[in-house]
Structure formats: structure tokens, C-alpha cells
Design a protein around this motif. Structure first.
Motif, PDB file in Angstrom:
ATOM      1  N   ARG A  13      49.084  48.318  36.806  1.00 48.65           N
ATOM      2  CA  ARG A  13      48.056  49.158  37.406  1.00 48.65           C
ATOM      3  C   ARG A  13      47.406  50.106  36.389  1.00 48.65           C
TER       4      ARG A  13
ATOM      5  N   GLN B 287      47.883  42.281  34.775  1.00 50.99           N
ATOM      6  CA  GLN B 287      48.045  43.575  34.120  1.00 50.99           C
ATOM      7  C   GLN B 287      48.638  44.611  35.084  1.00 50.99           C
TER       8      GLN B 287
ATOM      9  N   GLN C 206      44.549  48.825  34.447  1.00 52.37           N
ATOM     10  CA  GLN C 206      43.339  48.527  35.206  1.00 52.37           C
ATOM     11  C   GLN C 206      42.597  49.772  35.687  1.00 52.37           C
TER      12      GLN C 206
ATOM     13  N   THR D 163      38.274  54.344  42.726  1.00 50.46           N
ATOM     14  CA  THR D 163      39.232  53.290  42.386  1.00 50.46           C
ATOM     15  C   THR D 163      39.499  52.414  43.590  1.00 50.46           C
TER      16      THR D 163
ATOM     17  N   HIS E  48      43.422  38.208  34.059  1.00 48.46           N
ATOM     18  CA  HIS E  48      43.822  39.593  33.801  1.00 48.46           C
ATOM     19  C   HIS E  48      44.451  40.282  35.012  1.00 48.46           C
ATOM     20  N   ARG E  49      44.609  39.595  36.104  1.00 47.35           N
ATOM     21  CA  ARG E  49      45.203  40.219  37.287  1.00 47.35           C
ATOM     22  C   ARG E  49      46.713  40.422  37.124  1.00 47.35           C
TER      23      ARG E  49
ATOM     24  N   THR F 207      37.801  36.513  35.509  1.00 45.43           N
ATOM     25  CA  THR F 207      38.585  37.733  35.728  1.00 45.43           C
ATOM     26  C   THR F 207      40.031  37.445  36.130  1.00 45.43           C
TER      27      THR F 207
ATOM     28  N   ARG G  22      38.774  41.768  42.604  1.00 42.68           N
ATOM     29  CA  ARG G  22      40.199  42.081  42.505  1.00 42.68           C
ATOM     30  C   ARG G  22      41.057  41.185  43.376  1.00 42.68           C
TER      31      ARG G  22
ATOM     32  N   GLY H  30      36.053  45.830  30.579  1.00 38.98           N
ATOM     33  CA  GLY H  30      36.532  46.583  31.732  1.00 38.98           C
ATOM     34  C   GLY H  30      35.878  46.225  33.036  1.00 38.98           C
TER      35      GLY H  30
ATOM     36  N   ILE I  42      37.424  49.400  38.919  1.00 41.53           N
ATOM     37  CA  ILE I  42      38.594  49.269  38.053  1.00 41.53           C
ATOM     38  C   ILE I  42      38.217  48.405  36.847  1.00 41.53           C
ATOM     39  N   ARG I  43      39.150  48.265  35.928  1.00 37.65           N
ATOM     40  CA  ARG I  43      38.961  47.392  34.777  1.00 37.65           C
ATOM     41  C   ARG I  43      39.364  45.972  35.171  1.00 37.65           C
ATOM     42  N   TYR I  44      38.407  45.050  35.136  1.00 39.86           N
ATOM     43  CA  TYR I  44      38.679  43.670  35.538  1.00 39.86           C
ATOM     44  C   TYR I  44      39.011  42.766  34.352  1.00 39.86           C
TER      45      TYR I  44
END
Length: 396
Positions: free
Chosen positions: A160, A158, A163, A172, A155-156, A152, A100, A230, A177-179
Motif C-alpha cells: 500500500r 505492490q 501506491q 486516495t 504493479h498491483r 497496470t 485498481r 504513478g 493512487i500510483r498505478y
């Protein structure tokens, strides 16, 4: 003397490589190639910028069962011996999981490697081999700048909610989380959209990266809004050998009633499911299309059914749909898959031009279609090359 950037994409049984001239923008590779069959019977292939085959050096026998740590030094020697007047100034690597904390490519050091080692359980098919390639290069040329480009990172952007996984909050905060993945491919497609869609490139676009690994990404203003994958690369679409999203109750049942261990489940989900598992024939879409087995056709239709369903879910997350882009091995080359997916999207106003689709043309939607449908070949290596050149140049 020509300065060049080496790009490496290391998988479990293959190593893709390319050399790019040190240019900002969109350079073409000086050469590109692949070592396949790593760990068993390695096979070398390479082509120059004109597509001519480049033979391996006679003094470069590839040892059976050789790993990345043995093959990469041989590759580096071959590159230097066959490319006189060329100096490799940096190496860029595809690294599947950046966690993340990394939204951009990063210069590699020991602290970063230690951090990326902790992510191996989240990408067991890819991460160990990505990191092995980095360490192999460092062992041969320790002074060479190396850059990690993460699947990854794209997609950062996106929000909250996109994710979050609905588990207890403490999980969490611990990083569950969904990466999302395939970000280098999506980055490339996003960069090319304006030349194909003009102003519509800034609209609501869903990109279907369909290969042995498969995912979807919803973009708005060419940034990731939502994606099908995810926490790991197991989630979302049905794939070559991976099942995609599954009711977790199935896994509990298999453990409680079939005596399966976590390692058994890992092998089932990563290696025995998807197109291979449903068909019992192959994970190769071309092989399945050529097969007369009804199970092969069912596997193809299930792949398309699940992809169309996930695509409509992402259209909801994106507030609508203006264009669909197909890319990667299946997306770029399989007219049948594109047709079966788009047939299920007819209620959205999607309509293909059958002739354009068969030809794998860039624009394959009909003039009556409300949604533009395109086929755009992806180029992850060029994304890595540009990022590595920029970052290594800034550090010198």
C-alpha cells in the motif's frame, strides 16, 4: 485448419498486430506487422515467421486520414485472405489503464468497456485508441472473444505505501493512487529472468524500460515492488516528449503567470517536453546521438542523469540491488545511454564491459561488477497472446 490468436496494440497513430498459434507456453508469431501513420497517411507493413515481407492486398488501399474503425476491418479481411486454413479464435488487446480493480487479464464485455472509458483521462494518449480497436473488432466479428491485458496489472502486487500519494485520504479512496505502467513488458522480462540469472532472478532486480515512453520497475521474487510511473504515464523518468516528474509548483506558476490552461499544460507535458523539449531537435535518441548540437547532448545526459537517480531511489525501496535489466527501444539498442547511466551507479559497484555493451550483448557487466547488468529484448505481444489463449480457452 490452424487456430490462432490475434494480438492488437493500438496507439494514437499506429496499430501493431500479430497472429500467434493457439499454444500454451511461448509460441512464436505466425506473422506480425504494423499500420503506421493512422489519421494522416496510413502505411502497412507485415512479415511472416521467417521474416519475409508480406505485401498488402491490391484491393486494400489505405484511405488517407482513416481511423482505427476503418483500418481494422481492412486488416481483418487481409488476414483472412492471406492466411488460408487459419481461423482467428480470439483477439487480445493491450489496454494501458485497468484501474485498481484489475490485477489480471479480463474477458471483455460492455460493462468492462464502460468502466475502462472512465479511465481515459488518466491515459489520454493511449486508452481511447486501445478501446477503439476493441470496438472495431466487435463491429466486424461480434461473436469473437476479446481479452484486455492491462499495463497496470503487474504493479498491483505492490504494498500500500508504494501506491499512496500524500494527498487527503478521501482522494486516495477515490482512486488517486500510483498505478504504474509498462506492466506487460515487465511481465515478459520477469518470465525470462530465470534463464538469464538462475536463482538470482528471485532477488532484487530493477528493470529499465527505456523507449519513447520510459519507466523503471523494482522487482523482488519477480514481482513488482515499486515503479517510477504513478497516477498517469506522465510521471517518473524523462521521456521522448514527456517531462516525467515535475514540481507541481511549476504548473501553478504557468497557469497563474503565463496564462496557460489545463489543455495547454496537457499539450506541453505530453507533446513538447522530454528529449524533444530539452534538445529542440528530436525525441528520437538515434537522431540526438547523431546531432552536433550541444542541446542534443545535454538532453541525452539529462535523460541518463534522471534515470540513474530514479534507479537508486527504487533500489532503496527494494532493499538493495542485485541486477539491472535494460529493455525497450533505447534500453536494448543504445550503448551510450546504458554507459552514461551505469557510470553514475559506479558507487553501487556497477561496472560495464565496454565491448559487450557496444555489441548489445545479453550480459554487459564486467566480471568485477558487483551488480549484474543485462540487456533483454521485451515482447509484450507474446504476453498478450498467452493470456488471451488461456482465458478464451477457459471460457469455451
Amino acid at each position: 485448419m490452424t487456430d490462432a490468436t490475434l494480438v492488437l496494440n493500438a496507439g494514437s497513430s499506429s496499430l501493431k498486430f500479430a497472429l500467434y498459434p493457439n499454444e500454451d507456453g511461448s509460441p512464436s508469431p505466425i506473422l506480425h506487422g504494423k499500420i503506421a501513420g493512422i489519421g494522416n497517411a496510413p502505411q502497412f507493413s507485415a512479415r511472416d515467421a521467417k521474416g519475409n515481407t508480406l505485401p498488402p492486398d491490391a484491393s486494400m488501399p489505405l484511405k488517407p486520414c482513416a481511423g482505427h474503425d476503418e483500418l481494422i476491418p481492412q486488416l481483418l479481411d487481409w488476414l483472412q485472405s492471406h492466411q488460408s486454413g487459419l481461423t482467428i479464435t480470439a483477439a487480445g488487446h493491450r489496454v494501458v489503464h485497468g484501474g485498481r480493480n484489475h490485477a489480471t487479464p479480463v474477458r471483455i464485455n460492455q460493462a468492462l468497456l464502460a468502466e475502462l472509458d472512465l479511465l481515459v483521462p488518466l491515459a489520454p494518449l493511449h486508452q481511447p485508441h486501445n478501446l477503439a480497436a476493441i470496438r472495431a473488432v466487435a463491429a466486424v466479428i461480434p461473436e469473437l472473444p476479446q481479452v484486455a491485458c492491462f499495463d497496470t496489472s503487474f504493479h498491483r502486487t505492490q504494498e500500500r505505501l508504494a501506491q499512496l500519494i500524500p494527498l487527503p485520504r478521501k482522494m486516495t479512496e477515490a482512486g488517486i493512487i500510483r498505478y504504474g505502467f509498462h506492466g506487460l513488458s515487465y511481465d515478459y522480462i520477469a518470465s525470462t529472468l530465470p534463464m538469464h540469472l538462475g536463482e538470482r532472478a528471485q532477488g532484487r532486480v530493477i528493470v529499465a524500460h527505456l523507449g519513447n515512453g520510459a519507466s523503471l520497475c523494482a522487482m523482488n521474487k519477480r514481482r513488482s515492488v515499486a515503479t517510477s510511473m504513478g497516477f498517469t504515464a506522465l510521471g517518473g523518468l524523462m521521456m521522448g516528449r514527456r517531462c516525467g516528474s515535475i514540481d507541481p509548483g511549476v504548473l501553478l506558476y504557468l497557469m497563474d503567470n503565463q496564462g496557460m490552461t489545463t489543455r495547454d499544460l496537457e499539450h506541453l507535458l505530453y507533446h513538447e517536453s522530454g528529449l524533444l523539449g530539452v534538445s529542440g531537435v528530436s525525441n528520437d535518441m538515434a537522431v540526438l546521438q547523431a546531432s552536433d548540437a550541444p542541446e542534443a547532448r545535454e538532453a541525452i545526459e539529462l535523460f541518463c542523469y534522471r534515470t540513474a537517480g530514479e534507479l537508486t531511489s527504487l533500489a532503496t525501496a527494494n532493499g538493495g540491488l542485485d541486477a539491472i535489466v535494460f529493455t525497450a527501444g533505447i534500453g536494448e539498442n543504445c550503448a551510450l545511454v546504458r554507459s552514461l547511466i551505469c557510470e553514475r551507479l559506479g558507487w553501487l559497484g556497477v561496472e560495464l564491459d565496454p565491448d559487450a555493451n557496444i555489441r548489445n550483448a545479453t550480459h554487459i557487466s564486467s566480471t568485477a561488477s558487483k551488480i549484474e547488468v543485462l540487456v533483454i529484448p521485451t515482447d509484450e505481444e507474446s504476453v498478450i497472446a498467452r493470456a488471451t489463449y488461456r482465458l478464451s480457452s477457459a471460457c469455451t
